[in-house]
Scaffold this active site. Sequence first.
Site, PDB file in Angstrom:
ATOM      1  N   SER A 233       0.831  -1.215   0.000  1.00 37.13           N
ATOM      2  CA  SER A 233       0.000   0.000   0.000  1.00 37.13           C
ATOM      3  C   SER A 233       0.866   1.267   0.000  1.00 37.13           C
ATOM      4  O   SER A 233       0.586   2.212  -0.741  1.00 37.13           O
ATOM      5  CB  SER A 233      -0.979   0.013   1.174  1.00 37.13           C
ATOM      6  OG  SER A 233      -0.345  -0.311   2.381  1.00 37.13           O
ATOM      7  N   HIS A 263      -1.854  -9.004   1.641  1.00 35.85           N
ATOM      8  CA  HIS A 263      -1.586  -7.746   2.370  1.00 35.85           C
ATOM      9  C   HIS A 263      -2.750  -7.530   3.341  1.00 35.85           C
ATOM     10  O   HIS A 263      -3.033  -8.389   4.166  1.00 35.85           O
ATOM     11  CB  HIS A 263      -1.398  -6.629   1.339  1.00 35.85           C
ATOM     12  CG  HIS A 263      -0.877  -5.325   1.874  1.00 35.85           C
ATOM     13  ND1 HIS A 263      -0.184  -5.208   3.045  1.00 35.85           N
ATOM     14  CD2 HIS A 263      -0.967  -4.042   1.376  1.00 35.85           C
ATOM     15  CE1 HIS A 263       0.144  -3.929   3.245  1.00 35.85           C
ATOM     16  NE2 HIS A 263      -0.325  -3.209   2.259  1.00 35.85           N
ATOM     17  N   HIS A 309       5.804 -12.942   7.341  1.00 29.38           N
ATOM     18  CA  HIS A 309       6.001 -11.536   6.967  1.00 29.38           C
ATOM     19  C   HIS A 309       7.214 -11.423   6.061  1.00 29.38           C
ATOM     20  O   HIS A 309       8.171 -12.186   6.205  1.00 29.38           O
ATOM     21  CB  HIS A 309       6.201 -10.655   8.202  1.00 29.38           C
ATOM     22  CG  HIS A 309       5.922  -9.217   7.930  1.00 29.38           C
ATOM     23  ND1 HIS A 309       6.879  -8.357   7.449  1.00 29.38           N
ATOM     24  CD2 HIS A 309       4.770  -8.506   8.020  1.00 29.38           C
ATOM     25  CE1 HIS A 309       6.324  -7.171   7.281  1.00 29.38           C
ATOM     26  NE2 HIS A 309       5.057  -7.221   7.612  1.00 29.38           N
ATOM     27  N   ARG A 318       2.745  -5.378  16.889  1.00 31.05           N
ATOM     28  CA  ARG A 318       1.358  -4.899  16.779  1.00 31.05           C
ATOM     29  C   ARG A 318       0.382  -6.026  17.171  1.00 31.05           C
ATOM     30  O   ARG A 318      -0.670  -5.781  17.751  1.00 31.05           O
ATOM     31  CB  ARG A 318       1.086  -4.393  15.357  1.00 31.05           C
ATOM     32  CG  ARG A 318       2.009  -3.248  14.951  1.00 31.05           C
ATOM     33  CD  ARG A 318       1.914  -2.928  13.470  1.00 31.05           C
ATOM     34  NE  ARG A 318       2.288  -4.043  12.643  1.00 31.05           N
ATOM     35  CZ  ARG A 318       2.102  -4.107  11.323  1.00 31.05           C
ATOM     36  NH1 ARG A 318       1.548  -3.082  10.698  1.00 31.05           N
ATOM     37  NH2 ARG A 318       2.488  -5.164  10.639  1.00 31.05           N
ATOM     38  N   ASP A 364      -2.304  -8.915  11.491  1.00 25.63           N
ATOM     39  CA  ASP A 364      -3.658  -9.319  11.137  1.00 25.63           C
ATOM     40  C   ASP A 364      -4.180 -10.520  11.930  1.00 25.63           C
ATOM     41  O   ASP A 364      -5.366 -10.843  11.867  1.00 25.63           O
ATOM     42  CB  ASP A 364      -3.724  -9.649   9.635  1.00 25.63           C
ATOM     43  CG  ASP A 364      -3.453  -8.421   8.790  1.00 25.63           C
ATOM     44  OD1 ASP A 364      -3.949  -7.347   9.154  1.00 25.63           O
ATOM     45  OD2 ASP A 364      -2.732  -8.530   7.784  1.00 25.63           O
TER      46      ASP A 364
HETATM   47  N1  HAX Z   1       1.365 -19.939   5.471  1.00 27.61           N
HETATM   48  C1  HAX Z   1       1.838 -20.820   4.562  1.00 27.61           C
HETATM   49  N2  HAX Z   1       2.907 -20.605   3.788  1.00 27.61           N
HETATM   50  C2  HAX Z   1       3.561 -19.450   3.995  1.00 27.61           C
HETATM   51  C3  HAX Z   1       3.160 -18.497   4.941  1.00 27.61           C
HETATM   52  C4  HAX Z   1       2.010 -18.773   5.686  1.00 27.61           C
HETATM   53  N3  HAX Z   1       1.507 -17.912   6.584  1.00 27.61           N
HETATM   54  N4  HAX Z   1       4.005 -17.449   4.898  1.00 27.61           N
HETATM   55  C5  HAX Z   1       4.916 -17.727   3.934  1.00 27.61           C
HETATM   56  N5  HAX Z   1       4.636 -18.943   3.383  1.00 27.61           N
HETATM   57  C6  HAX Z   1       5.307 -19.582   2.249  1.00 27.61           C
HETATM   58  C7  HAX Z   1       5.209 -18.648   1.053  1.00 27.61           C
HETATM   59  O1  HAX Z   1       3.956 -18.787   0.394  1.00 27.61           O
HETATM   60  C8  HAX Z   1       6.372 -19.109   0.215  1.00 27.61           C
HETATM   61  O2  HAX Z   1       5.998 -20.304  -0.436  1.00 27.61           O
HETATM   62  P1  HAX Z   1       6.529 -20.623  -1.922  1.00 27.61           P
HETATM   63  O3  HAX Z   1       8.004 -20.731  -1.777  1.00 27.61           O
HETATM   64  O4  HAX Z   1       5.845 -21.896  -2.248  1.00 27.61           O
HETATM   65  O5  HAX Z   1       6.107 -19.476  -2.783  1.00 27.61           O
HETATM   66  C9  HAX Z   1       7.405 -19.457   1.283  1.00 27.61           C
HETATM   67  O6  HAX Z   1       6.680 -19.680   2.502  1.00 27.61           O
HETATM   68  C10 HAX Z   1       8.425 -18.358   1.516  1.00 27.61           C
HETATM   69  O7  HAX Z   1       7.739 -17.169   1.787  1.00 27.61           O
HETATM   70  P2  HAX Z   1       8.390 -16.037   2.725  1.00 27.61           P
HETATM   71  O8  HAX Z   1       9.639 -15.556   2.072  1.00 27.61           O
HETATM   72  O9  HAX Z   1       8.470 -16.501   4.123  1.00 27.61           O
HETATM   73  O10 HAX Z   1       7.266 -14.912   2.720  1.00 27.61           O
HETATM   74  P3  HAX Z   1       7.048 -13.790   1.618  1.00 27.61           P
HETATM   75  O11 HAX Z   1       7.934 -12.650   1.971  1.00 27.61           O
HETATM   76  O12 HAX Z   1       7.120 -14.319   0.247  1.00 27.61           O
HETATM   77  O13 HAX Z   1       5.522 -13.395   1.890  1.00 27.61           O
HETATM   78  C11 HAX Z   1       3.641 -12.961   3.225  1.00 27.61           C
HETATM   79  C12 HAX Z   1       5.135 -12.719   3.045  1.00 27.61           C
HETATM   80  C13 HAX Z   1       3.124 -12.078   4.332  1.00 27.61           C
HETATM   81  C14 HAX Z   1       2.915 -12.594   1.931  1.00 27.61           C
HETATM   82  C15 HAX Z   1       3.423 -14.451   3.573  1.00 27.61           C
HETATM   83  O14 HAX Z   1       4.040 -14.755   4.797  1.00 27.61           O
HETATM   84  C16 HAX Z   1       1.959 -14.831   3.616  1.00 27.61           C
HETATM   85  O15 HAX Z   1       1.374 -15.159   2.585  1.00 27.61           O
HETATM   86  N6  HAX Z   1       1.330 -14.822   4.845  1.00 27.61           N
HETATM   87  C17 HAX Z   1      -0.078 -15.093   4.973  1.00 27.61           C
HETATM   88  C18 HAX Z   1      -0.896 -13.893   4.547  1.00 27.61           C
HETATM   89  C19 HAX Z   1      -0.736 -12.759   5.524  1.00 27.61           C
HETATM   90  O16 HAX Z   1      -0.838 -12.917   6.729  1.00 27.61           O
HETATM   91  N7  HAX Z   1      -0.534 -11.531   5.001  1.00 27.61           N
HETATM   92  C20 HAX Z   1      -0.460 -10.312   5.816  1.00 27.61           C
HETATM   93  C21 HAX Z   1       0.971  -9.816   6.006  1.00 27.61           C
HETATM   94  C22 HAX Z   1       1.020  -8.553   6.826  1.00 27.61           C
HETATM   95  C23 HAX Z   1       0.427  -7.448   6.062  1.00 27.61           C
HETATM   96  O17 HAX Z   1       0.900  -6.956   5.052  1.00 27.61           O
HETATM   97  N8  HAX Z   1      -0.704  -7.016   6.495  1.00 27.61           N
HETATM   98  O18 HAX Z   1      -1.346  -6.126   5.809  1.00 27.61           O
END
Ligand code: HAX
Length: 421
Positions: A233, A263, A309, A318, A364
Site C-alpha cells: 500500500s 496484504h 512476513h 502490533r 492481522d
Molecule cells: N502460510 C503458509 N505458507 C507461507 C506463509 C504462511 N503464513 N508465509 C509464507 N509462506 C510460504 C510462502 O507462500 C512461500 O511459499 P513458496 O516458496 O511456495 O512461494 C514461502 O513460505 C516463503 O515465503 P516467505 O519468504 O516466508 O514470505 P514472503 O515474503 O514471500 O511473503 C507474506 C510474506 C506475508 C505474503 C506471507 O508470509 C503470507 O502469505 N502470509 C499469509 C498472509 C498474511 O498474513 N498476510 C499479511 C501480512 C502482513 C500485512 O501486510 N498485512 O497487511
Amino acid sequence: MSILHENLTTQAEALRAQRTALLKEHGDTVLGSVTIEQVLGGMRGVPALVCDTSSVSADEGLRIRDTPILDLTDITPEETFWLLVTGKRASATELDELRSIFSKYYAIPQYVIDTLKAMPKDSHPMVMLSVGLLAMERESEFRAAYDKGAGKDALWQSMVNDSVRLIGSIPGIAAAIYRIRFHDGNVIAPLTDDNDLSNNFAHMLGVSNDASWKELIRLYLVLHSDHEGGNVSAMTSYVVSSALSDPFYSVSAAMCGLAGPLHGLANQECLRFIIDVKDQFGGVPTDEQLTEYTWNRLRNGQVIPGYGHAVLRVTDPRFTAFYQFAEKHNLQDENVQIVQKIYNIVPGVLREHGKAKNPWPNVDAASGSLLYAYGMKEFDFYTVMFGVSRAIGLCSQMVVNRMMASPIVRPKSLTLAELSK
Ligand code: HAX
C-alpha cells in the site's frame, strides 16, 4: 497558515537541502548489488526507497520516528499523524488545532454518500472505499494548486491540506460504507460535543457504546498507520503520487493493493480461518485437532493467514499490542481463545513445514477477533478499518516525499531473455 504548515516549512527546506547535498556529494555511492533472486522475488531487500516516517526491522518490528510501536500504544491518531509527518511529539496546542482541522471533515459530502449508495449491494467494502476516495478527488487543493502553476517546492503545502482533508474524511467514508453495506443505510452524523477522530469514528460506525470499543478503535488506528515504505500500500501511493497525482488518487490506488489477501485482506481471511476452525470443531479445538487442521491447509497449498512476513522474523509487536488489549479487557470469547491457541500451535507447524521464513504472527492475526468480540461481525469490512488507519501513514509519507521534491519513480525492467543472457 496552520501550525502544522509552520512546523513543516523549515523542515521542507532542510529536507530538500539534505537531498541535494546527498545527491551532489554521494550520488554515485553504491548501496549494494541486486541479485536475480531479488529481481524475480518481488525486489525483497533491495534498498531503493527513502522513508523517514517509520522503519521496520526483522528482529524488532515497527518503529515510528525511531520510537518502538509498543511505546506508542497510548497515543491518538492525531498524535500519530503529527509524529509521523513532523518527527516530533505534538504539544497540546498543536494537537488541539490538528483535531479541530480534522473535525471539519468528519461529515462527508452528500455526493460521496450518494455515490456509495448507488453501488451494487454486493460490492466489496474495499471497492467502495477506493471509489469513495476517488469521488472526493474533485476537492483536491493539490490539483488546484498545480493547475494554477504552483512551483515544485511549494506543492507540499497543498498536499498537507489534502492529507488532513482525506484523513478527516476517511472515517466518515468508512462508517458510511459500513452502514450502507451491512445495516439500514442510515449514515450516523459525527458527534457535536467531541472532535476526537477515533471517538467520532467509533461513534459513526454505530457498533457499540462501550468505552473500551472507543479505546480499541484508537489503538487500531494507531497500530496500522504506517509500516515503512516498501509494503504494497505504501509503495503504491508513493509511485502514484510521484507522478504528481494528488492524495485522493494515490490513497485510492493504495487501497486497491491493501485489498489483496497477501496484504491487508489477510485480516478478513484470518477471521474466516478462525470461524472455519470453530465451525469444524464446534468450538475451541484441541491442540491435536488444530495441528492436523493447519497441516491439511498447508498440504492443500493454502497459506495460514496472519502468519509470516516479508521483513519481520519475530512476533509482530502490533499483534502483541492487540493480544495485550484482549488480556486487559478480559475478552475471552471463543474466537479470542482460538487466536491464542493458533499462536501456540501454528508457529511450530510452520517451522516444521519449513517454507515460511517467519513462522510468527503479523498484525492481522488478532485484530479481527477483537472487532468481532465487540459486535462487528462483518469481516468483509475489516480491511476498510485497516485502510482508515493506513491512510494516516500514506499521507504522511507522501507529504514528506513532496517536501523533499522527490522525482517521478521509474525503475528499469528487464525481459526474461535479458535476465537469462
Ligand atoms: N502460510 C503458509 N505458507 C507461507 C506463509 C504462511 N503464513 N508465509 C509464507 N509462506 C510460504 C510462502 O507462500 C512461500 O511459499 P513458496 O516458496 O511456495 O512461494 C514461502 O513460505 C516463503 O515465503 P516467505 O519468504 O516466508 O514470505 P514472503 O515474503 O514471500 O511473503 C507474506 C510474506 C506475508 C505474503 C506471507 O508470509 C503470507 O502469505 N502470509 C499469509 C498472509 C498474511 O498474513 N498476510 C499479511 C501480512 C502482513 C500485512 O501486510 N498485512 O497487511
